[in-house]
Design a protein around this motif. Structure first.
Motif, PDB file in Angstrom:
ATOM      1  N   TYR A  11      -0.228 -10.125  10.678  1.00 49.88           N
ATOM      2  CA  TYR A  11      -1.214 -11.192  10.502  1.00 49.88           C
ATOM      3  C   TYR A  11      -0.468 -12.508  10.595  1.00 49.88           C
ATOM      4  O   TYR A  11       0.586 -12.666   9.991  1.00 49.88           O
ATOM      5  CB  TYR A  11      -1.918 -11.041   9.161  1.00 49.88           C
ATOM      6  CG  TYR A  11      -2.739  -9.777   9.080  1.00 49.88           C
ATOM      7  CD1 TYR A  11      -4.008  -9.714   9.638  1.00 49.88           C
ATOM      8  CD2 TYR A  11      -2.239  -8.638   8.463  1.00 49.88           C
ATOM      9  CE1 TYR A  11      -4.760  -8.554   9.590  1.00 49.88           C
ATOM     10  CE2 TYR A  11      -2.982  -7.468   8.407  1.00 49.88           C
ATOM     11  CZ  TYR A  11      -4.240  -7.438   8.973  1.00 49.88           C
ATOM     12  OH  TYR A  11      -4.983  -6.285   8.926  1.00 49.88           O
ATOM     13  N   HIS A  14       0.571 -14.369   7.590  1.00 49.14           N
ATOM     14  CA  HIS A  14       1.388 -13.532   6.734  1.00 49.14           C
ATOM     15  C   HIS A  14       2.719 -14.228   6.493  1.00 49.14           C
ATOM     16  O   HIS A  14       3.343 -14.695   7.441  1.00 49.14           O
ATOM     17  CB  HIS A  14       1.634 -12.213   7.477  1.00 49.14           C
ATOM     18  CG  HIS A  14       1.647 -11.041   6.576  1.00 49.14           C
ATOM     19  ND1 HIS A  14       2.489  -9.993   6.744  1.00 49.14           N
ATOM     20  CD2 HIS A  14       0.915 -10.778   5.494  1.00 49.14           C
ATOM     21  CE1 HIS A  14       2.276  -9.110   5.804  1.00 49.14           C
ATOM     22  NE2 HIS A  14       1.317  -9.558   5.034  1.00 49.14           N
ATOM     23  N   ALA A  39       1.386   3.100  -0.478  1.00 53.61           N
ATOM     24  CA  ALA A  39       1.258   2.188  -1.624  1.00 53.61           C
ATOM     25  C   ALA A  39       0.284   1.052  -1.295  1.00 53.61           C
ATOM     26  O   ALA A  39      -0.102   0.877  -0.136  1.00 53.61           O
ATOM     27  CB  ALA A  39       2.639   1.618  -1.944  1.00 53.61           C
ATOM     28  N   GLY A  41      -0.972  -2.310  -0.098  1.00 55.92           N
ATOM     29  CA  GLY A  41      -0.415  -3.240   0.891  1.00 55.92           C
ATOM     30  C   GLY A  41       0.399  -2.581   1.981  1.00 55.92           C
ATOM     31  O   GLY A  41       1.000  -3.262   2.815  1.00 55.92           O
ATOM     32  N   LYS A  44      -2.728   0.716   5.174  1.00 58.01           N
ATOM     33  CA  LYS A  44      -3.696   1.809   5.413  1.00 58.01           C
ATOM     34  C   LYS A  44      -5.000   1.269   6.004  1.00 58.01           C
ATOM     35  O   LYS A  44      -5.486   1.759   7.019  1.00 58.01           O
ATOM     36  CB  LYS A  44      -3.992   2.566   4.105  1.00 58.01           C
ATOM     37  CG  LYS A  44      -2.753   3.136   3.432  1.00 58.01           C
ATOM     38  CD  LYS A  44      -3.101   3.859   2.165  1.00 58.01           C
ATOM     39  CE  LYS A  44      -3.596   2.963   1.051  1.00 58.01           C
ATOM     40  NZ  LYS A  44      -2.601   2.001   0.553  1.00 58.01           N
ATOM     41  N   SER A  45      -5.563   0.230   5.338  1.00 55.37           N
ATOM     42  CA  SER A  45      -6.835  -0.317   5.827  1.00 55.37           C
ATOM     43  C   SER A  45      -6.655  -0.958   7.193  1.00 55.37           C
ATOM     44  O   SER A  45      -7.538  -0.887   8.048  1.00 55.37           O
ATOM     45  CB  SER A  45      -7.379  -1.369   4.857  1.00 55.37           C
ATOM     46  OG  SER A  45      -7.577  -0.781   3.606  1.00 55.37           O
ATOM     47  N   HIS A 182      -7.787   6.178  -2.790  1.00 58.97           N
ATOM     48  CA  HIS A 182      -6.721   6.232  -3.787  1.00 58.97           C
ATOM     49  C   HIS A 182      -6.848   7.473  -4.656  1.00 58.97           C
ATOM     50  O   HIS A 182      -6.033   7.698  -5.537  1.00 58.97           O
ATOM     51  CB  HIS A 182      -6.694   4.947  -4.624  1.00 58.97           C
ATOM     52  CG  HIS A 182      -6.083   3.821  -3.850  1.00 58.97           C
ATOM     53  ND1 HIS A 182      -4.729   3.738  -3.633  1.00 58.97           N
ATOM     54  CD2 HIS A 182      -6.619   2.778  -3.191  1.00 58.97           C
ATOM     55  CE1 HIS A 182      -4.465   2.681  -2.888  1.00 58.97           C
ATOM     56  NE2 HIS A 182      -5.601   2.076  -2.599  1.00 58.97           N
TER      57      HIS A 182
HETATM   58  N1  LIG Z   1      -6.960 -10.426   7.084  1.00 60.09           N
HETATM   59  C1  LIG Z   1      -5.695 -10.484   6.655  1.00 60.09           C
HETATM   60  N2  LIG Z   1      -4.982 -11.620   6.735  1.00 60.09           N
HETATM   61  C2  LIG Z   1      -3.706 -11.683   6.336  1.00 60.09           C
HETATM   62  N3  LIG Z   1      -3.031 -10.657   5.808  1.00 60.09           N
HETATM   63  C3  LIG Z   1      -3.672  -9.494   5.695  1.00 60.09           C
HETATM   64  C4  LIG Z   1      -5.039  -9.340   6.106  1.00 60.09           C
HETATM   65  N4  LIG Z   1      -5.424  -8.047   5.866  1.00 60.09           N
HETATM   66  C5  LIG Z   1      -4.340  -7.432   5.334  1.00 60.09           C
HETATM   67  N5  LIG Z   1      -3.296  -8.286   5.237  1.00 60.09           N
HETATM   68  C6  LIG Z   1      -1.948  -7.963   4.736  1.00 60.09           C
HETATM   69  O1  LIG Z   1      -1.492  -6.815   5.439  1.00 60.09           O
HETATM   70  C7  LIG Z   1      -0.816  -5.913   4.559  1.00 60.09           C
HETATM   71  C8  LIG Z   1      -1.500  -4.562   4.617  1.00 60.09           C
HETATM   72  O2  LIG Z   1      -2.797  -4.666   4.072  1.00 60.09           O
HETATM   73  P1  LIG Z   1      -3.801  -3.428   4.008  1.00 60.09           P
HETATM   74  O3  LIG Z   1      -5.071  -3.914   3.415  1.00 60.09           O
HETATM   75  O4  LIG Z   1      -3.852  -2.783   5.337  1.00 60.09           O
HETATM   76  O5  LIG Z   1      -3.040  -2.453   2.985  1.00 60.09           O
HETATM   77  P2  LIG Z   1      -3.533  -1.141   2.247  1.00 60.09           P
HETATM   78  O6  LIG Z   1      -2.455  -0.124   2.423  1.00 60.09           O
HETATM   79  O7  LIG Z   1      -4.888  -0.768   2.719  1.00 60.09           O
HETATM   80  O8  LIG Z   1      -3.559  -1.652   0.743  1.00 60.09           O
HETATM   81  P3  LIG Z   1      -4.430  -1.226  -0.550  1.00 60.09           P
HETATM   82  O9  LIG Z   1      -3.966   0.128  -0.946  1.00 60.09           O
HETATM   83  O10 LIG Z   1      -4.010  -2.263  -1.557  1.00 60.09           O
HETATM   84  O11 LIG Z   1      -5.872  -1.311  -0.186  1.00 60.09           O
HETATM   85  C9  LIG Z   1      -0.832  -6.581   3.184  1.00 60.09           C
HETATM   86  O12 LIG Z   1       0.403  -7.248   3.012  1.00 60.09           O
HETATM   87  C10 LIG Z   1      -1.958  -7.583   3.266  1.00 60.09           C
HETATM   88  O13 LIG Z   1      -1.690  -8.711   2.472  1.00 60.09           O
END
Ligand SMILES: Nc1ncnc2c1ncn2[C@@H]1O[C@H](COP(=O)(O)OP(=O)(O)OP(=O)(O)O)[C@@H](O)[C@H]1O
Length: 293
Positions: A11, A14, A39, A41, A44-45, A182
């Motif tokens: 991102y 970021h 974990a 961040g 995954k999403s 989770h």
């Molecule tokens: N739209 C965005 N803009 C900037 N940074 C983002 C954005 N979406 C996610 N991130 C960053 O990308 C990284 C991965 O985020 P993501 O949501 O994919 O993690 P996750 O594994 O799903 O986390 P969680 O288990 O907390 O839901 C994180 O550091 C997050 O801050």
């Protein structure tokens, strides 16, 4: 099948612009449900959104040889001044459904959501749980080969959670799932394979249990001795039941055993099934308690 080739994502806002995902290469076979593990961040999403085509990678590509859903339960697109019925009708029409199919979709969502006469009220008057019920039902009303779910089973009350899980289970055999949750209990229940995401890298595991184990090991998470033992009890009981079932089937197919011996084998099989169910129930409640922590 879904192919992920040389995928990079970061991102731009970021800090330090580190890669969230770097050089991901995976092939997700057809009819295999997959849980994404890692974990907070870890990405995954992000990976899920890239698979669903809701976001673009910096480099690389996702090749979908199959019909992939939008994330199940995503309610962002609903028009708040329209009723749930009007929203559902609108989405079904945009989706190119025939008028017969539009009717089927509306009925499916109305039955699934179980919100009574509120179905004809404007969505702006809905609680978040009611909205989730509509959007979850709407995603499932269409036949996709792969359903994408980001914590979709975590929203809503107990009754809704059970309904959501049952709806996913009902799709087994017809479609597969790629999901983030989770709840390790839900992942083990609904998925066969797993992808562990760590430090920008993604590792494929044919078995969801192995993916969860890799995550636990990487983070020094220790499963309680009780949970470990109960999981072993379930495995042992399942093997005993399978053996007893095979013995009964063989005896009854061959017609060689006297009725009394056959009845004994059947009793043994049923007793083993009872033991298996007992251990499974114990495992389920331990996992639920664990997930609540
Ligand atoms: N739209 C965005 N803009 C900037 N940074 C983002 C954005 N979406 C996610 N991130 C960053 O990308 C990284 C991965 O985020 P993501 O949501 O994919 O993690 P996750 O594994 O799903 O986390 P969680 O288990 O907390 O839901 C994180 O550091 C997050 O801050």
């Amino acid at each position: 099948m879904i192919e992920i080739r040389n995928l990079y994502k970061r991102y731009h806002n970021h800090h330090g612009s580190d890669w969230v995902l770097k050089n991901i290469n995976l092939t997700i076979p057809p009819n295999v449900s997959v849980g994404l593990i890692g974990a907070n961040g870890a990405g995954k999403s992000t990976l899920l959104r890239l698979i669903a085509g809701m976001d673009k990678p910096e480099r690389g590509e996702v090749i979908r040889h199959t019909k992939v859903s939008w994330p199940v339960g995503l309610s962002g697109g609903m028009q708040k001044n329209m009723t749930a019925r009007q929203n559902v009708k609108f989405v079904a029409r945009v989706h190119g459904s025939s008028s017969e199919d539009v009717k089927r979709v509306i009925k499916y969502v109305e039955d699934f959501a179980e919100i009574g006469s509120a179905f004809d009220e404007p969505v702006r008057t809905f609680s978040s749980g009611m909205r989730s019920r509509i959007s979850f039902g709407l995603s499932l009303a269409f036949d996709f080969d792969v359903y994408i779910s980001d914590e979709a089973t975590a929203v809503g009350d107990k009754n809704f959670k059970a309904k959501a899980k049952a709806a996913f289970r009902e799709k087994t055999g017809k479609a597969s799932l790629i999901m983030v949750s989770h709840s390790e209990g839900i992942l083990r229940e609904l998925c066969q394979a797993g992808i562990f995401i760590n430090k920008g890298e993604a590792t494929w595991f044919d078995s969801i249990d192995d993916a969860i184990e890799a995550y636990h090991q990487a983070y020094g998470l220790v499963e309680s001795a009780q949970l470990k033992q109960t999981r072993k009890d379930v495995l042992d009981a399942r093997n005993s039941f399978k053996k007893a079932k095979a013995a009964y089937k063989e005896a009854s197919d061959s017609n060689r055993e006297p009725d009394k011996a056959l009845a004994e084998l059947k009793r043994d099989m049923n007793a083993k099934l009872k033991v298996l169910r007992k251990h499974k129930a114990a495992l389920k409640s331990l996992q639920e308690a664990n997930d609540d922590e």
